[in-house]
Design a protein around this motif. Structure first.
Motif, PDB file in Angstrom:
ATOM      1  N   CYS A   8      47.727  34.808  33.481  1.00  0.00           N
ATOM      2  CA  CYS A   8      48.123  34.316  34.799  1.00  0.00           C
ATOM      3  C   CYS A   8      46.938  33.819  35.625  1.00  0.00           C
ATOM      4  CB  CYS A   8      48.875  35.408  35.561  1.00  0.00           C
ATOM      5  SG  CYS A   8      47.865  36.841  35.975  1.00  0.00           S
ATOM      6  N   VAL A   9      45.778  33.609  34.993  1.00  0.00           N
ATOM      7  CA  VAL A   9      44.593  33.309  35.816  1.00  0.00           C
ATOM      8  C   VAL A   9      44.132  31.857  35.711  1.00  0.00           C
ATOM      9  CG1 VAL A   9      42.221  33.990  36.357  1.00  0.00           C
ATOM     10  CG2 VAL A   9      43.856  35.721  35.591  1.00  0.00           C
ATOM     11  N   ASN A  10      44.084  31.299  34.520  1.00  0.00           N
ATOM     12  CA  ASN A  10      43.495  29.959  34.399  1.00  0.00           C
ATOM     13  C   ASN A  10      44.084  29.224  33.191  1.00  0.00           C
ATOM     14  OD1 ASN A  10      41.820  27.787  34.964  1.00  0.00           O
ATOM     15  ND2 ASN A  10      39.965  28.733  34.170  1.00  0.00           N
ATOM     16  N   PHE A  56      33.710  36.737  42.792  1.00  0.00           N
ATOM     17  CA  PHE A  56      34.575  36.358  41.681  1.00  0.00           C
ATOM     18  C   PHE A  56      33.998  35.133  40.963  1.00  0.00           C
ATOM     19  CE2 PHE A  56      37.857  38.230  44.596  1.00  0.00           C
ATOM     20  CZ  PHE A  56      38.262  39.259  43.770  1.00  0.00           C
ATOM     21  N   HIS A  57      33.585  34.144  41.748  1.00  0.00           N
ATOM     22  CA  HIS A  57      33.352  32.820  41.155  1.00  0.00           C
ATOM     23  C   HIS A  57      31.918  32.318  41.242  1.00  0.00           C
ATOM     24  CE1 HIS A  57      37.793  32.615  41.961  1.00  0.00           C
ATOM     25  NE2 HIS A  57      37.682  32.500  40.651  1.00  0.00           N
ATOM     26  N   HIS A  58      31.409  31.930  40.085  1.00  0.00           N
ATOM     27  CA  HIS A  58      30.215  31.093  40.028  1.00  0.00           C
ATOM     28  C   HIS A  58      30.651  29.653  40.281  1.00  0.00           C
ATOM     29  CE1 HIS A  58      28.774  34.693  38.054  1.00  0.00           C
ATOM     30  NE2 HIS A  58      27.538  34.226  38.114  1.00  0.00           N
ATOM     31  N   MET A  93      33.073  41.414  35.993  1.00  0.00           N
ATOM     32  CA  MET A  93      32.546  40.063  36.204  1.00  0.00           C
ATOM     33  C   MET A  93      33.660  39.061  35.921  1.00  0.00           C
ATOM     34  SD  MET A  93      28.791  40.446  34.412  1.00  0.00           S
ATOM     35  CE  MET A  93      29.421  41.115  32.868  1.00  0.00           C
ATOM     36  N   HIS A  94      34.144  38.419  36.959  1.00  0.00           N
ATOM     37  CA  HIS A  94      35.271  37.492  36.818  1.00  0.00           C
ATOM     38  C   HIS A  94      34.828  36.154  36.227  1.00  0.00           C
ATOM     39  CE1 HIS A  94      39.148  35.716  38.000  1.00  0.00           C
ATOM     40  NE2 HIS A  94      38.461  34.677  38.440  1.00  0.00           N
ATOM     41  N   SER A  95      33.549  35.848  36.355  1.00  0.00           N
ATOM     42  CA  SER A  95      33.038  34.582  35.831  1.00  0.00           C
ATOM     43  C   SER A  95      31.556  34.758  35.534  1.00  0.00           C
ATOM     44  CB  SER A  95      33.245  33.446  36.843  1.00  0.00           C
ATOM     45  OG  SER A  95      32.478  33.670  38.012  1.00  0.00           O
ATOM     46  N   PHE A 100      46.051  30.839  41.116  1.00  0.00           N
ATOM     47  CA  PHE A 100      44.594  30.794  41.001  1.00  0.00           C
ATOM     48  C   PHE A 100      44.077  29.438  40.522  1.00  0.00           C
ATOM     49  CE2 PHE A 100      46.100  35.155  39.989  1.00  0.00           C
ATOM     50  CZ  PHE A 100      45.827  35.685  41.222  1.00  0.00           C
ATOM     51  N   HIS A 101      44.204  29.183  39.218  1.00  0.00           N
ATOM     52  CA  HIS A 101      43.458  28.061  38.654  1.00  0.00           C
ATOM     53  C   HIS A 101      44.295  27.209  37.704  1.00  0.00           C
ATOM     54  CE1 HIS A 101      39.915  30.154  40.134  1.00  0.00           C
ATOM     55  NE2 HIS A 101      40.259  31.226  39.438  1.00  0.00           N
ATOM     56  N   GLY A 102      43.751  26.022  37.442  1.00  0.00           N
ATOM     57  CA  GLY A 102      44.336  25.129  36.462  1.00  0.00           C
ATOM     58  C   GLY A 102      43.371  24.008  36.163  1.00  0.00           C
ATOM     59  N   ALA A 144      38.396  34.549  32.457  1.00  0.00           N
ATOM     60  CA  ALA A 144      39.320  33.419  32.424  1.00  0.00           C
ATOM     61  C   ALA A 144      38.588  32.131  32.757  1.00  0.00           C
ATOM     62  CB  ALA A 144      40.453  33.659  33.416  1.00  0.00           C
ATOM     63  N   HIS A 145      37.259  32.205  32.835  1.00  0.00           N
ATOM     64  CA  HIS A 145      36.459  31.044  33.223  1.00  0.00           C
ATOM     65  C   HIS A 145      35.402  30.717  32.167  1.00  0.00           C
ATOM     66  CE1 HIS A 145      38.123  30.552  37.244  1.00  0.00           C
ATOM     67  NE2 HIS A 145      38.106  31.865  37.374  1.00  0.00           N
ATOM     68  N   PRO A 146      35.843  30.287  30.974  1.00  0.00           N
ATOM     69  CA  PRO A 146      34.849  29.823  30.001  1.00  0.00           C
ATOM     70  C   PRO A 146      34.177  28.562  30.533  1.00  0.00           C
ATOM     71  CG  PRO A 146      37.058  29.200  29.300  1.00  0.00           C
ATOM     72  CD  PRO A 146      37.218  30.064  30.520  1.00  0.00           C
TER      73      PRO A 146
END
Ligand SMILES: [Fe+2]
Length: 478
Positions: free
Chosen positions: A126-128, A288-290, A221-223, A466-468, A172-174
């Motif tokens: 459900c994140v990205n 959360f985000h870089h 670490m989310h990202s 969140f993301h797409g 969820a942020h490769p």
């Protein structure tokens, strides 16, 4: 159901259970760019109750996929639940069956084994959404990304990591490296000897470990960051004892503790050699985000949306969100400079003094390189939910904003014009909740000026998510 008069954005946290599996044409106000031929694919939590029981946290809800497809100046919409094992088990049993970020399943299904070590690790992605080894993949924060068919939104099964890349938690942020034709990600392997596994997933589907970093207390670490030649693992001092994680019987994130005395620790790893180039600490903060990272002479610039601490996680539990409790924790675009030479101190400075989240850049042109533009969602009124779209020009030191009363926009995805010469030549695509109409619409902005170009209303209110990613038509792209 919330009292919609108590605060304006309640519809953003209500379950959406309707599906439109066959695309429907949306009426367009304004004009879509004629070159926009492709699809915006997004995922997000959409069902927050199962069998009369609610998930605890915004990050927990069962995933729904959304597809806005652009063709010949028109746009269509479709949405489907991601038919993950977590979703199907909940449907079949009428009970929350898999452990999520802050919710554990019903005890009778779950037993006493900590959920993260349970064979039923969640695949509720459900994140990205991103390309990954030339497939279209939805992500959550476990090591079970889900492949899906980008036109029909049909789930195709879990993305299979090699056994050597085993672990339980991931991001969820490769990151995608266009030069090396691969993604980078990391996976945490919890055990007696826990590891951060930095790994590389090739467009040719070959997978290999870049580096294994031993860790006693893994960080949430989310990202992570990526420059052209380095990976940046940023350990926030929100950490967990793996043994407690196994035995506590508490939901995943509730096992993590804020230990600011640890500081914020950067690990810089060379992509090609896997060598740990530097580990450096600075005063504690959370993120959360870089946003981006790049080599600036003999130091790495690492841009992150920084919070003073991790209380933002607590503020995003569903109960306070659904009661309209003001959100007081806000993130700030912050640049860390990390000298690659040992012992030289890390420095930090804010790049803008406005709240920012869900950041996007012109990734194709600027990932890992010097850049100047960041777009994201912002907060105009203190305590409000994300209520505007913000553009920060780092070089000029300027902030531009799009907002309108009663409208709550989501992450603005940047799509470059085919003939772009400037970094901000393109459009932003954002899903906006119109609180008066209790409907969401796709908003298209000029990314340079934030002037509105078009909007197209969806059949219902799409829960905040969140993301797409935007996928141009034509051959599959990573
Ligand atoms: Fe995220």
């Amino acid at each position: 159901m919330q009292d919609k008069t108590s605060f304006p954005y309640g519809a953003g946290f209500r379950s959406l259970t309707e599906e439109t599996p066959e695309p429907v044409s949306l009426a367009v106000q304004g004009q879509l760019p004629p070159w926009l031929e492709g699809a915006l694919l997004r995922t997000g939590p959409s069902k927050f109750e199962v069998g009369g029981r609610s998930y605890n946290h915004w990050f927990d809800g069962l995933a729904m996929l959304h597809r806005f497809a652009f063709s010949q100046g028109g746009v269509s919409y479709a949405n489907r639940f991601l038919k993950s094992k977590a979703f199907c088990a909940a449907e079949a049993s009428g009970k929350i069956s898999y452990a999520e970020f802050a919710t554990d399943p019903c005890r009778t299904l779950f037993g006493r084994v900590a959920a993260i070590f349970n064979p039923k690790l969640t695949d509720n992605c459900c994140v990205n959404v991103s390309g990954y080894a030339r497939e279209t993949v939805a992500f959550t924060e476990t090591s079970l990304p889900m492949r899906f068919e980008p036109k029909t939104l049909e789930a195709l099964g879990v993305f299979g990591y090699r056994r050597a890349l085993r672990g339980q938690v991931s991001t969820a942020h490769p990151h995608y490296d266009a030069k090396r034709r691969c993604h980078y990600n990391y996976i945490v392997d919890f055990g007696i000897n826990s590891l951060y596994r930095l790994c590389r997933i090739g467009d040719n589907a070959k997978q290999r470990i870049v580096a294994n970093l031993p860790v006693e207390r893994p960080s949430y670490m989310h990202s992570f960051g990526m420059s052209q030649d380095y990976l940046v693992l940023t350990e926030f001092p929100l950490v967990v004892n793996p043994i407690e994680l196994r035995l506590s019987g508490k939901p995943f994130i509730q096992n993590y503790r804020w230990e600011p005395e640890r500081g914020l620790v950067f690990h810089i790893v060379a992509k090609d050699s896997g060598k740990l180039v530097r580990t450096a600490a600075v005063e504690a903060c959370f993120a959360f985000h870089h946003v981006n990272a790049f080599l600036d002479h003999d130091r790495l610039a690492v841009d992150v949306i920084v919070y003073p601490d991790a209380t933002i996680i607590d503020q995003l539990y569903l109960a306070p969100l659904r009661e309209g409790v003001p959100i007081t924790a806000t993130g700030t675009l912050t640049r860390f400079h990390i000298p690659l030479a040992a012992e030289a101190p890390v420095t930090r400075r804010a790049l803008a003094d406005v709240p920012l989240e869900l950041p996007r850049i012109n990734y194709a042109a600027c990932a890992g390189k010097p850049y100047r533009c960041v777009w994201g969602t912002g907060v105009r009124t203190e305590g409000d939910f994300l209520d505007s779209i913000v553009k920060i020009d780092i070089e000029a030191g300027t902030v531009a904003r799009w907002h309108a009363a009663g409208l709550y926009p989501g992450e603005p995805v940047f799509v470059p014009t085919p003939s772009a010469t400037n970094e901000d030549d393109g459009v932003l695509l954002s899903i906006v909740l119109d609180t008066a109409r209790e409907r969401s619409f796709l908003l298209v902005l000029n990314a340079a000026t934030l002037a509105e170009m078009a909007r197209a209303e969806a059949p219902y209110a799409i829960p905040f998510h969140f993301h797409g990613s935007y996928f141009p038509s034509g051959p599959a792209k990573a």
